[in-house]
Design an enzyme around this catalytic site. Structure first.
Site, PDB file in Angstrom:
ATOM      1  N   ALA A   1       0.827  -1.207   0.000  1.00 57.96           N
ATOM      2  CA  ALA A   1       0.000   0.000   0.000  1.00 57.96           C
ATOM      3  C   ALA A   1       0.860   1.255   0.000  1.00 57.96           C
ATOM      4  O   ALA A   1       0.673   2.158  -0.820  1.00 57.96           O
ATOM      5  CB  ALA A   1      -0.933  -0.007   1.211  1.00 57.96           C
TER       6      ALA A   1
ATOM      7  N   LYS B   1       9.592   0.947   9.532  1.00 58.41           N
ATOM      8  CA  LYS B   1      10.011   0.626  10.902  1.00 58.41           C
ATOM      9  C   LYS B   1      11.233  -0.278  10.925  1.00 58.41           C
ATOM     10  O   LYS B   1      12.091  -0.152  11.796  1.00 58.41           O
ATOM     11  CB  LYS B   1       8.854  -0.002  11.679  1.00 58.41           C
ATOM     12  CG  LYS B   1       9.153  -0.158  13.166  1.00 58.41           C
ATOM     13  CD  LYS B   1       7.890  -0.271  13.985  1.00 58.41           C
ATOM     14  CE  LYS B   1       7.112  -1.508  13.699  1.00 58.41           C
ATOM     15  NZ  LYS B   1       6.029  -1.720  14.679  1.00 58.41           N
TER      16      LYS B   1
ATOM     17  N   THR C   1       3.568  -7.674   3.404  1.00 55.27           N
ATOM     18  CA  THR C   1       3.555  -7.897   1.955  1.00 55.27           C
ATOM     19  C   THR C   1       4.639  -8.883   1.540  1.00 55.27           C
ATOM     20  O   THR C   1       4.394  -9.817   0.769  1.00 55.27           O
ATOM     21  CB  THR C   1       3.764  -6.566   1.205  1.00 55.27           C
ATOM     22  OG1 THR C   1       2.663  -5.703   1.454  1.00 55.27           O
ATOM     23  CG2 THR C   1       3.881  -6.802  -0.298  1.00 55.27           C
TER      24      THR C   1
ATOM     25  N   TYR D   1       5.987 -11.300   2.955  1.00 57.53           N
ATOM     26  CA  TYR D   1       5.776 -12.694   3.351  1.00 57.53           C
ATOM     27  C   TYR D   1       4.480 -13.286   2.791  1.00 57.53           C
ATOM     28  O   TYR D   1       4.179 -14.453   3.032  1.00 57.53           O
ATOM     29  CB  TYR D   1       5.798 -12.819   4.870  1.00 57.53           C
ATOM     30  CG  TYR D   1       7.137 -12.448   5.452  1.00 57.53           C
ATOM     31  CD1 TYR D   1       8.199 -13.350   5.407  1.00 57.53           C
ATOM     32  CD2 TYR D   1       7.358 -11.198   6.023  1.00 57.53           C
ATOM     33  CE1 TYR D   1       9.445 -13.011   5.920  1.00 57.53           C
ATOM     34  CE2 TYR D   1       8.595 -10.853   6.529  1.00 57.53           C
ATOM     35  CZ  TYR D   1       9.634 -11.768   6.479  1.00 57.53           C
ATOM     36  OH  TYR D   1      10.871 -11.421   6.973  1.00 57.53           O
TER      37      TYR D   1
ATOM     38  N   GLN E   1       2.179 -15.160   0.473  1.00 59.84           N
ATOM     39  CA  GLN E   1       2.528 -16.219  -0.461  1.00 59.84           C
ATOM     40  C   GLN E   1       1.517 -16.364  -1.591  1.00 59.84           C
ATOM     41  O   GLN E   1       1.862 -16.500  -2.757  1.00 59.84           O
ATOM     42  CB  GLN E   1       2.649 -17.558   0.292  1.00 59.84           C
ATOM     43  CG  GLN E   1       3.753 -17.581   1.324  1.00 59.84           C
ATOM     44  CD  GLN E   1       3.705 -18.844   2.186  1.00 59.84           C
ATOM     45  OE1 GLN E   1       2.715 -19.572   2.191  1.00 59.84           O
ATOM     46  NE2 GLN E   1       4.766 -19.084   2.932  1.00 59.84           N
ATOM     47  N   GLY E   2       0.224 -16.351  -1.248  1.00 55.87           N
ATOM     48  CA  GLY E   2      -0.810 -16.775  -2.184  1.00 55.87           C
ATOM     49  C   GLY E   2      -0.885 -15.974  -3.461  1.00 55.87           C
ATOM     50  O   GLY E   2      -0.496 -16.452  -4.533  1.00 55.87           O
TER      51      GLY E   2
ATOM     52  N   GLU F   1      -8.436 -20.163  -4.425  1.00 58.40           N
ATOM     53  CA  GLU F   1      -8.240 -20.250  -2.981  1.00 58.40           C
ATOM     54  C   GLU F   1      -9.605 -20.266  -2.289  1.00 58.40           C
ATOM     55  O   GLU F   1     -10.645 -20.088  -2.933  1.00 58.40           O
ATOM     56  CB  GLU F   1      -7.382 -19.083  -2.479  1.00 58.40           C
ATOM     57  CG  GLU F   1      -5.959 -19.103  -3.047  1.00 58.40           C
ATOM     58  CD  GLU F   1      -5.098 -17.979  -2.539  1.00 58.40           C
ATOM     59  OE1 GLU F   1      -3.873 -18.074  -2.694  1.00 58.40           O
ATOM     60  OE2 GLU F   1      -5.644 -17.001  -1.997  1.00 58.40           O
TER      61      GLU F   1
ATOM     62  N   HIS G   1      -5.165 -17.411  10.476  1.00 60.74           N
ATOM     63  CA  HIS G   1      -4.866 -18.258   9.328  1.00 60.74           C
ATOM     64  C   HIS G   1      -4.875 -19.709   9.790  1.00 60.74           C
ATOM     65  O   HIS G   1      -4.243 -20.048  10.791  1.00 60.74           O
ATOM     66  CB  HIS G   1      -3.505 -17.913   8.720  1.00 60.74           C
ATOM     67  CG  HIS G   1      -3.330 -18.457   7.339  1.00 60.74           C
ATOM     68  ND1 HIS G   1      -3.116 -19.788   7.087  1.00 60.74           N
ATOM     69  CD2 HIS G   1      -3.364 -17.844   6.126  1.00 60.74           C
ATOM     70  CE1 HIS G   1      -3.017 -19.975   5.785  1.00 60.74           C
ATOM     71  NE2 HIS G   1      -3.163 -18.812   5.173  1.00 60.74           N
TER      72      HIS G   1
ATOM     73  N   ARG H   1     -11.652 -19.050   5.594  1.00 65.33           N
ATOM     74  CA  ARG H   1     -10.657 -19.239   6.643  1.00 65.33           C
ATOM     75  C   ARG H   1     -11.254 -19.334   8.045  1.00 65.33           C
ATOM     76  O   ARG H   1     -10.753 -20.071   8.886  1.00 65.33           O
ATOM     77  CB  ARG H   1      -9.630 -18.097   6.606  1.00 65.33           C
ATOM     78  CG  ARG H   1      -8.725 -18.174   5.403  1.00 65.33           C
ATOM     79  CD  ARG H   1      -7.750 -17.022   5.361  1.00 65.33           C
ATOM     80  NE  ARG H   1      -6.856 -17.157   4.212  1.00 65.33           N
ATOM     81  CZ  ARG H   1      -5.926 -16.270   3.899  1.00 65.33           C
ATOM     82  NH1 ARG H   1      -5.779 -15.181   4.623  1.00 65.33           N
ATOM     83  NH2 ARG H   1      -5.153 -16.463   2.856  1.00 65.33           N
TER      84      ARG H   1
ATOM     85  N   HIS I   1      -3.507 -13.704  11.917  1.00 62.08           N
ATOM     86  CA  HIS I   1      -2.957 -13.447  10.586  1.00 62.08           C
ATOM     87  C   HIS I   1      -3.340 -12.102  10.003  1.00 62.08           C
ATOM     88  O   HIS I   1      -2.510 -11.441   9.388  1.00 62.08           O
ATOM     89  CB  HIS I   1      -3.423 -14.563   9.647  1.00 62.08           C
ATOM     90  CG  HIS I   1      -2.939 -14.442   8.246  1.00 62.08           C
ATOM     91  ND1 HIS I   1      -1.603 -14.454   7.927  1.00 62.08           N
ATOM     92  CD2 HIS I   1      -3.609 -14.309   7.058  1.00 62.08           C
ATOM     93  CE1 HIS I   1      -1.456 -14.344   6.611  1.00 62.08           C
ATOM     94  NE2 HIS I   1      -2.656 -14.239   6.075  1.00 62.08           N
TER      95      HIS I   1
ATOM     96  N   ARG J   1     -12.031 -11.787   5.892  1.00 62.07           N
ATOM     97  CA  ARG J   1     -11.367 -11.470   4.625  1.00 62.07           C
ATOM     98  C   ARG J   1     -11.274 -12.708   3.738  1.00 62.07           C
ATOM     99  O   ARG J   1     -10.814 -13.754   4.172  1.00 62.07           O
ATOM    100  CB  ARG J   1      -9.958 -10.938   4.895  1.00 62.07           C
ATOM    101  CG  ARG J   1      -9.147 -10.689   3.621  1.00 62.07           C
ATOM    102  CD  ARG J   1      -7.764 -10.184   3.950  1.00 62.07           C
ATOM    103  NE  ARG J   1      -6.939 -11.203   4.553  1.00 62.07           N
ATOM    104  CZ  ARG J   1      -6.099 -11.993   3.886  1.00 62.07           C
ATOM    105  NH1 ARG J   1      -6.006 -11.902   2.570  1.00 62.07           N
ATOM    106  NH2 ARG J   1      -5.374 -12.882   4.515  1.00 62.07           N
TER     107      ARG J   1
ATOM    108  N   SER K   1      -6.599  -8.959   0.034  1.00 64.22           N
ATOM    109  CA  SER K   1      -5.885  -7.958   0.830  1.00 64.22           C
ATOM    110  C   SER K   1      -4.850  -7.199   0.008  1.00 64.22           C
ATOM    111  O   SER K   1      -4.793  -5.960   0.059  1.00 64.22           O
ATOM    112  CB  SER K   1      -5.216  -8.617   2.037  1.00 64.22           C
ATOM    113  OG  SER K   1      -4.453  -9.738   1.640  1.00 64.22           O
TER     114      SER K   1
END
Length: 554
Positions: free
Chosen positions: A33, A52, A60, A62, A64-65, A137, A261, A307, A368, A403, A408
């Site tokens: 974003a 940070k 972001t 990490y 995977q999908g 998914e 998750h 989920r 998650h 979600r 996302s």
């Protein structure tokens, strides 16, 4: 004059200690974003991005999908909208869902044009319009997930970072924590309409607080899953933007909807390794320790249920059997299929002596995604003039009570684009704040009791997991709130007497977000989506967002 934030009186005039930054737009957060917005605005303005950690250390990287968009002729925007509403337990905002779905393809194409290497189908003629490999998914009725193998977030982050690095109008401040927003009201300018003026940031490299002057501030800080003991998120996900916006007087909503998750690796040497939902999308089974499958006992969609359903089923089976974990099994697929579609996961799990081509993977649910957040409109504007929020930090109405997978990253890019358009139309009408007070540490000390922070940190995350987790009750929530109030008093006292540190800043923000999560959860008298309470197991006929409004900026 009392410096905003409740710190001691007086101005610190030692300019060697207090560096100033001036920009048109301050972006707090360096994920999909934040970087998308920075790139969209950079041709027109000077942008400072505060990260940070290192610029790639965020959710972001990490992910995977993949990212959801209608690219297949057999699919439709109406189907994407319907799937999102069903997954969100019909608590999604209809207008927002349509806004996202209709802008999805254009936003994804912008990523493609910027160099994101989404997987393609094999084609005979290289001159043909590229066809992208689409996976499916949980919650999706069609294959509409564009992906880069099983490391889509990494591919997106790297591409965005490369483009940001090459742009002269973007400056990235790594290892800088945003402390708090600076506003007219917090500076005591009660006669002036309230507006954000910038922010104080802590330079972790030099251990000094710096002042950033900005016409506009954009929160892109991600979620708050670090409030829980077990999470798939990186360490930076500590709810900073939500807490800062709340302290500045912005409303928040739906923070009771914390997505767990279903499938995170259960291994003593793996703290938060997530196993993508695409594994189940490509045929992986969920099994009990005895090898039997169980998802059909809970939902006719089996492993492809949303989920919230899958996480509760795993949690139920673990508690029923007294088991430490369940298992995710894709070993019935061919070795070539597995290593082609999931090369990153295959190689990673081999380091833990788990060969996914031969054996099931031990898994547990983990916190998650934060579905609620700072309330915004479709331009990303918050309640505070000049302040925007995009990505996981925000509540847009897209996710409702749960979600849907791969919406996302899509929300990040669509809302970053919309916010950039809004800001660019206003840049020439806003003046840069000329003079802002520097952060005053003249009457605070270095802490000699770091153990207090560590103790409070562990206590907070443990009781949030136990009392405000996958299954809740009013008694558990009230118990959590009592402990939160005690912790807040201790942390506020500590914050007012000692110099800031990374752990202190994150703990201060996390305890504030924890309070807001519990407030929202106590207000929702039903079980819907990710919020399941033993005291109100049924759905209410009429339900809306759990909006929380600050009494006044603090």
């Amino acid at each position: 004059m009392v410096i905003y934030g409740g710190l001691p009186q007086g101005y610190d005039i030692d300019m060697n200690k207090n560096r100033e930054h001036h920009c048109d737009v301050l972006v707090i957060g360096s994920g999909a974003a934040g970087l998308t917005l920075a790139l969209r605005l950079a041709p027109l303005s000077k942008v400072v991005v505060v990260s940070k950690g290192t610029r790639s250390e965020g959710a972001t990287y990490y992910a995977q999908g993949g990212i959801a968009a209608v690219f297949d002729e057999s699919d439709s925007i109406e189907s994407h909208i319907e799937d999102t509403q069903i997954a969100g337990a019909h608590l999604c905002d209809d207008n927002v869902v349509r806004f996202i779905a209709e802008n999805a393809k254009e936003s994804v194409q912008w990523l493609i044009d910027g160099g994101v290497p989404f997987d393609r189908e094999e084609q005979d003629n290289d001159d043909e319009t590229p066809r992208y490999h689409l996976t499916r998914e949980g919650g999706h009725s069609h294959r509409r997930i564009l992906h880069a193998a099983d490391a889509t977030g990494m591919a997106m982050q790297n591409s965005l970072q490369d483009n940001v690095h090459n742009h002269p109008n973007i400056e990235v401040l790594e290892r800088h924590n945003a402390l708090d927003l600076i506003t007219h009201q917090k500076l005591g300018n009660d006669d002036t309409p309230n507006r954000v003026l910038g922010a104080y940031v802590w330079n972790r490299n030099k251990e000094v607080v710096e002042t950033v002057h900005a016409k506009f501030v954009v929160l892109a800080t991600g979620g708050a899953s670090k409030v829980y003991q077990y999470t798939s998120n990186p360490d930076v996900s500590s709810g900073d933007g939500i807490a800062m916006a709340w302290r500045a007087g912005c409303r928040v909503a739906n923070l009771e909807f914390n997505q767990f998750h279903p499938t995170c690796l259960f291994h003593p040497d793996a703290r938060n390794y997530l196993l993508t939902e695409a594994l189940r999308g490509e045929g992986a089974y969920l099994r009990r320790p005895d090898g039997s499958r169980f998802m059909s006992d809970f939902d006719e969609r089996g492993e492809l249920a949303p989920r919230d359903v899958v996480a509760r089923a795993i949690d139920f089976e673990m508690k029923r059997l007294g088991a430490d974990c369940m298992f995710l099994d894709i070993s019935h697929k061919s070795d070539d299929f597995i290593t082609k579609h999931f090369p990153t996961i295959y190689e990673k799990l081999l380091t833990f002596n788990i060969d996914i081509t031969q054996e099931p993977i031990p898994i547990v649910p983990a916190a998650h995604y934060t579905c609620g957040g700072v309330m915004v409109d479709t331009e990303g504007r918050t309640d505070l003039d000049g302040l925007y929020a995009i990505g996981e930090v925000s509540y847009t109405g897209l996710h409702g009570a749960n979600r849907m997978a791969s919406n996302s990253l899509l929300e990040c890019v669509v809302y970053a684009t919309s916010a950039a358009e809004s800001i660019s139309s206003k840049l020439d009408n806003v003046s840069m704040p000329i003079s802002l007070p520097h952060w005053d540490e003249s009457q605070v000390n270095c802490s000699d009791e770091e153990v207090v922070i560590q103790h409070n940190w562990h206590e907070l995350r443990l009781f949030m997991w136990d009392y405000v987790g996958i299954v809740r009750s009013t008694k558990r929530l009230e118990r959590a709130m009592r402990r939160i109030q005690l912790l807040k008093q201790e942390i506020d006292e500590y914050y007012g007497n000692f110099r800031v540190s990374n752990n202190l800043l994150e703990l201060r923000n996390l305890v504030q977000v924890a309070e807001l999560i519990v407030r929202c959860a106590l207000e929702r008298k039903e079980s819907r989506g990710l919020h399941f309470t033993l005291d109100y197991p049924e759905l209410k006929e009429n339900s809306g967002p759990t909006i929380q409004t600050p009494d006044q900026p603090c």
